[in-house]
Design an enzyme around this catalytic site. Structure first.
Site, PDB file in Angstrom:
ATOM      1  N   HIS A 189       0.865  -0.989   0.045  1.00  0.00           N
ATOM      2  CA  HIS A 189       0.118   0.010  -0.098  1.00  0.00           C
ATOM      3  C   HIS A 189       0.874   1.333   0.003  1.00  0.00           C
ATOM      4  O   HIS A 189       1.898   1.327   0.880  1.00  0.00           O
ATOM      5  CB  HIS A 189      -0.874   0.091   1.127  1.00  0.00           C
ATOM      6  CG  HIS A 189      -2.014   0.983   1.238  1.00  0.00           C
ATOM      7  ND1 HIS A 189      -1.867   2.380   1.318  1.00  0.00           N
ATOM      8  CD2 HIS A 189      -3.344   0.716   1.074  1.00  0.00           C
ATOM      9  CE1 HIS A 189      -2.938   2.969   1.246  1.00  0.00           C
ATOM     10  NE2 HIS A 189      -3.864   2.026   1.130  1.00  0.00           N
TER      11      HIS A 189
ATOM     12  N   ARG B 203      -6.692  10.451  -0.375  1.00  0.00           N
ATOM     13  CA  ARG B 203      -6.410  11.056  -1.571  1.00  0.00           C
ATOM     14  C   ARG B 203      -7.739  11.151  -2.222  1.00  0.00           C
ATOM     15  O   ARG B 203      -8.004  12.257  -3.083  1.00  0.00           O
ATOM     16  CB  ARG B 203      -5.463  10.141  -2.298  1.00  0.00           C
ATOM     17  CG  ARG B 203      -3.956  10.459  -1.887  1.00  0.00           C
ATOM     18  CD  ARG B 203      -3.178   9.178  -2.491  1.00  0.00           C
ATOM     19  NE  ARG B 203      -3.257   7.987  -1.580  1.00  0.00           N
ATOM     20  CZ  ARG B 203      -3.043   6.666  -2.007  1.00  0.00           C
ATOM     21  NH1 ARG B 203      -2.867   6.343  -3.368  1.00  0.00           N
ATOM     22  NH2 ARG B 203      -3.387   5.590  -1.288  1.00  0.00           N
TER      23      ARG B 203
END
Lengths: 604, 260
Positions: free
Chosen positions: A236, A256
């Protein structure tokens, strides 16, 4: 030796989202179900899933549908996915989400009162149903509260399975021990579902907890099941990097999705520098367009921070290696900048990302509403795993099923964020349904007592070993360091061959690990047993990674940096040979049906 | 950038309670302290280097699973969220939760909590076409209306509120009292916009909400910062009081001999 024995139609090993969903389904089909969990019920790693559950409900953007979700999943997985699973997943995820709502899950809402959906990497439309940034907890608690009222489900907490038992070809039970007292327990079952999650603990920097030692893969492998594409480990892109004690803890992609951006030490949005060809026409041309996308502009394309995880992780790695990283070896993830764009940004961030706010405040001393976070890649998810039939989730071993992260196929070479929670529900349900059907056609199997005894003797031999010979914790740390350094984000043949040599050495050391003291709640003893699983899966993933001489999705080979047509047409299959050796073969991927090929052409 | 400096390595003494099933003693261990370290890191360090059989529960190490509950310097805390820098100088004591039976070292038997959960009537949605339920069965709820329930659903079941509640801790009323965690659970259901079940009889008779005298200890220890007393327990107490203790209703019930 007297041993406590339980009998069930279906035994589910693992009580995260997939295991609990499978148990509910099998119970509803009229089966008696044993649900075994390594920790207490409700503590499984599903609670760590933050951003949301992907399902083409079309509540926020009605252009979404199963075809787009299917095409996005295949593109994200670089087309080595099991296309049947990707199809079923895209078609059934919305129904599974609506069902959760009927069972009491309280998702965030749209203005017209429906389930709200958010943007996430690799998903073309806002698709992730969510509850702030604690969606996994909501799912676990909903399933837990739904299943505790089912009398057909018996829960065995803090119980660890060490061996699957077979009658001829068929799996007919499992042997385990209770962590509390160290007593053995035997489960007789007509079908067994593995839902034990992944293997993050094979690496040094990981978002996974102590439990994720690859138990399910290893149990299945030793019972004759095939493992598929073990090389695809998801790193990740955004784990915490500082302070040292929290290194690896996950920072949700939701940051994000809500407008957070990645910058290097020079303040540059470096993700704009490298946009892969196959995503170019789906990516924003500039900062303005990217911002508009996060604010719901349907004509804007997504910012490059929301490219797939494999790609973002590699870009971060590149910045750090080039000396453009942050002080503690990461890059900056900044959500606080949105205060330039929207009023009340502070409140907005705290509302949308409450657990990230608290996580950084309490563990890092950082206020994410005013400062940037430091982040770097962390081992997160195993795309590979037990090879299953797409419809039934049964492995090549009769009676042995797998679902969730332990099963392979859906995600191909890279999983899209949000597709794991939907995976759990769609295939947890299917595994439960088909395991129940299978069990109802079977007679109880014969348990080989000699096999049971041998397995108990193996567990106990760690107690008999001379004290202090080899510390299991130290051996685990050494293995994790080797895997991190040699089979991590960027891989090379010579390094991986070194890793294999090292694993061989660790296997020898593992013969000498010892757990002094008694069997009562003895984590040292538990670690001795977990180690054997970790070593098996580390070898499997390294072998697959060596064999796949190309870069695709999560596998990046420095010595083969391009994708190859040859390897794009095969899966890696690991199987235990009759002589006990680990065998690897390539197997051609089943071509897409005409209908699915049409879908990919249509969606692009 | 970070408020955490890279201070030189230091050591601290930890007095960890070790024993089985209620009998045991404090053992002293020394752990090296690094910047930003939490108490759970120290316990892991001790486990890996000095006491491999030291029993403790943990999973996520990020305050999201509620496994590593213990008492640090006598206060109920999650070990993974207790930063060393937040503790006063001197020895650090680590003991298991006091309100639950000891199993070994820092591990306690919390099974009583799981039994309480089974007593609560599960979510019972309204039928199609009722307020908040569309013709296709999906719900229509406004964000502002789900937020009350969502606050309670943040609970990670660390059971620190149960541990600190004096009804359980000092008076051991486990037979007749379910504790703050399960009032929070009941509240999450009672305040769900489309739930139709009636949990007031549970709260009064089985859950024993009347034993709570609102000392707010539970709220103080909640790592999720749920306002347990103000937002869950007090509103539920009011509902129970209205139903069972309102003089007009009591008179009505006495006249018509209705029991609820």
């Amino acid at each position: 030796m007297e041993i406590q024995t339980f009998e069930h139609d279906v035994l589910v090993i693992g009580a995260g989202g997939a295991g609990m969903r499978a148990a509910i389904e099998a119970a509803d089909a009229g089966c008696s179900v044993g649900l075994v969990c390594k920790s207490l019920l409700g503590k499984a790693h599903t609670v760590m899933a933050e951003g949301g559950i992907a399902a083409a409900l079309g509540n926020v953007d009605d252009r979404d549908g199963w075809k787009t979700h299917f095409a996005d999943t295949m593109r994200g997985g670089q087309y080595v996915n099991n296309s049947r699973m990707a199809e079923l997943h895209a078609k059934e995820a919305p129904e599974r989400v609506r069902e959760l709502e009927q069972w009491g899950a309280v998702f965030d809402r749209t203005k017209d009162g429906k389930i709200l959906q958010r943007n996430f990497g690799g998903h073309r439309y806002p698709r992730l149903a969510h509850v702030g940034d604690r969606t996994g907890l909501e799912i676990i608690r909903t399933l837990q509260d739904h299943s505790v009222h089912k009398s057909q489900v018996a829960v065995y907490m803090e119980c660890c399975i060490t061996k699957l038992l077979k009658d001829g070809e068929r799996v007919v039970g499992a042997l385990g021990y209770y962590r509390e007292k160290g007593r053995f327990v035997l489960f007789k079952a007509k079908a067994v579902i593995i839902a034990t999650g992944g293997l993050g603990k094979a690496f040094e920097i990981t978002s996974n907890s102590w439990e994720y030692t690859g138990d399910g893969y290893s149990l299945a492998y030793h019972a004759g099941a095939e493992l598929l594409d073990m090389e695809f480990i998801q790193f990740h892109p955004t784990g915490m990097v500082w302070p040292p004690s929290v290194r690896g803890i996950l920072v949700t992609e939701g940051v994000r999705g809500e407008g957070g951006v990645l910058r290097n030490k020079d303040g540059k949005r470096f993700m704009f520098d490298d946009i892969p060809e196959n995503y170019r026409n789906q990516t924003a041309k500039d900062i303005e367009e990217g911002w508009r996308y996060t604010q719901g502009d349907k004509h804007a394309m997504r910012p490059p921070e929301l490219l797939t995880r494999d790609h973002v992780a590699r870009c971060i790695n590149r910045e750090v290696k080039a000396g453009r990283g942050s002080p503690h070896g990461g890059v900056y993830l900044d959500i606080s900048w949105i205060k330039e764009r929207i009023p009340n940004a502070r409140e907005y961030i705290k509302k949308k990302l409450p657990s990230m706010y608290h996580q950084f405040m309490e563990l890092g001393g950082i206020d994410i509403t005013t400062e940037a976070m430091e982040v770097g890649p962390t081992t997160h998810y195993t795309m590979g795993g037990i090879r299953v039939d797409g419809d039934t989730q049964m492995s090549n071993v009769p009676g042995l099923f797998a679902a969730g992260e332990s099963a392979a196929g859906l995600h191909g070479a890279n999983r899209l964020g949000g597709n794991s929670l939907s995976d759990l529900l769609v295939f947890g349900k299917r595994a439960g349904e088909y395991a129940a059907k299978y069990a109802q056609q079977q007679q109880p199997g014969w348990i080989d007592e000699a096999e049971v005894k041998a397995s108990m003797d193996w567990a106990l031999h760690f107690m008999d070993a001379p004290k202090g010979d080899e510390n299991p914790y130290k051996l685990q740390q050494d293995l994790q360091k080797s895997m991190q350094a040699l089979v991590g984000i960027v891989r090379k043949e010579d390094e991986m061959l070194t890793a294999l040599e090292k694993i061989k050495g660790y296997n020898e050391r593992a013969l000498k690990v010892a757990a002094p003291a008694n069997r009562e709640y003895n984590p040292g003893w538990h670690t001795c047993m977990d180690l054997s699983n970790l070593l098996t899966v580390s070898e499997a993933l390294t072998r697959c990674a060596i064999e796949r001489k190309e870069s695709r999705g999560a596998q990046f080979r420095d010595d083969f940096p391009e994708k190859s047509k040859e390897f794009g047409e095969v899966n890696m299959i690991i199987k235990k040979a009759p002589d006990g050796a680990m065998q690897l073969r390539r197997e051609p991927i089943k071509p897409l049906t005409d209908e699915l090929q049409g879908v990919i052409k249509e969606i692009g | 950038m970070s408020s955490i400096g890279s201070a030189a390595a230091a050591t601290r003494t930890f007095k960890v309670w070790r024993g089985e099933r209620g009998t045991g003693e404090f053992k002293s261990f020394t752990a090296e302290i690094s910047p930003g370290m939490v108490v759970l890191d120290a316990i892991h360090q001790i486990q890996a280097t000095q006491a491999p059989d030291l029993a403790c529960r943990w999973n996520c190490k990020a305050g999201k699973c509620g496994s590593c509950s213990a008492e640090v310097n006598g206060k109920p805390r999650l070990m993974c969220l207790t930063r060393m820098e937040s503790l006063p100088d001197g020895d650090v004591t680590v003991t298991p939760m006091k309100s639950f039976p000891s199993i070994k070292d820092l591990v306690t038997d919390v099974s009583w909590n799981y039994e309480q959960n089974k007593k609560i009537t599960p979510f019972t949605p309204a039928k199609r076409g009722a307020a908040g339920v569309a013709a296709d069965g999906t719900f229509r709820m406004q964000q502002v209306d789900v937020e009350r329930s969502q606050e309670f659903r943040k609970c990670i079941e660390c059971f620190l509120c149960q541990d600190t509640c004096h009804v359980i801790r000092d008076h051991d009323k486990k037979e007749v009292f379910s504790g703050p965690r399960f009032f929070v659970r009941a509240a999450s259901l009672e305040m769900h916009p489309v739930d139709t079940a009636d949990r007031e009889p549970f709260l009064k008779h089985t859950g024993g909400i009347g034993f709570c005298n609102i000392t707010k200890c539970c709220t103080e220890v909640c790592p999720e910062h749920i306002k347990i007393t103000d937002n869950a327990i007090i509103p539920l107490k009011e509902r129970v009081a209205d139903r069972y203790y309102d003089p007009v209703v009591m008179l009505w019930r006495w006249m018509f001999k209705k029991k609820g």
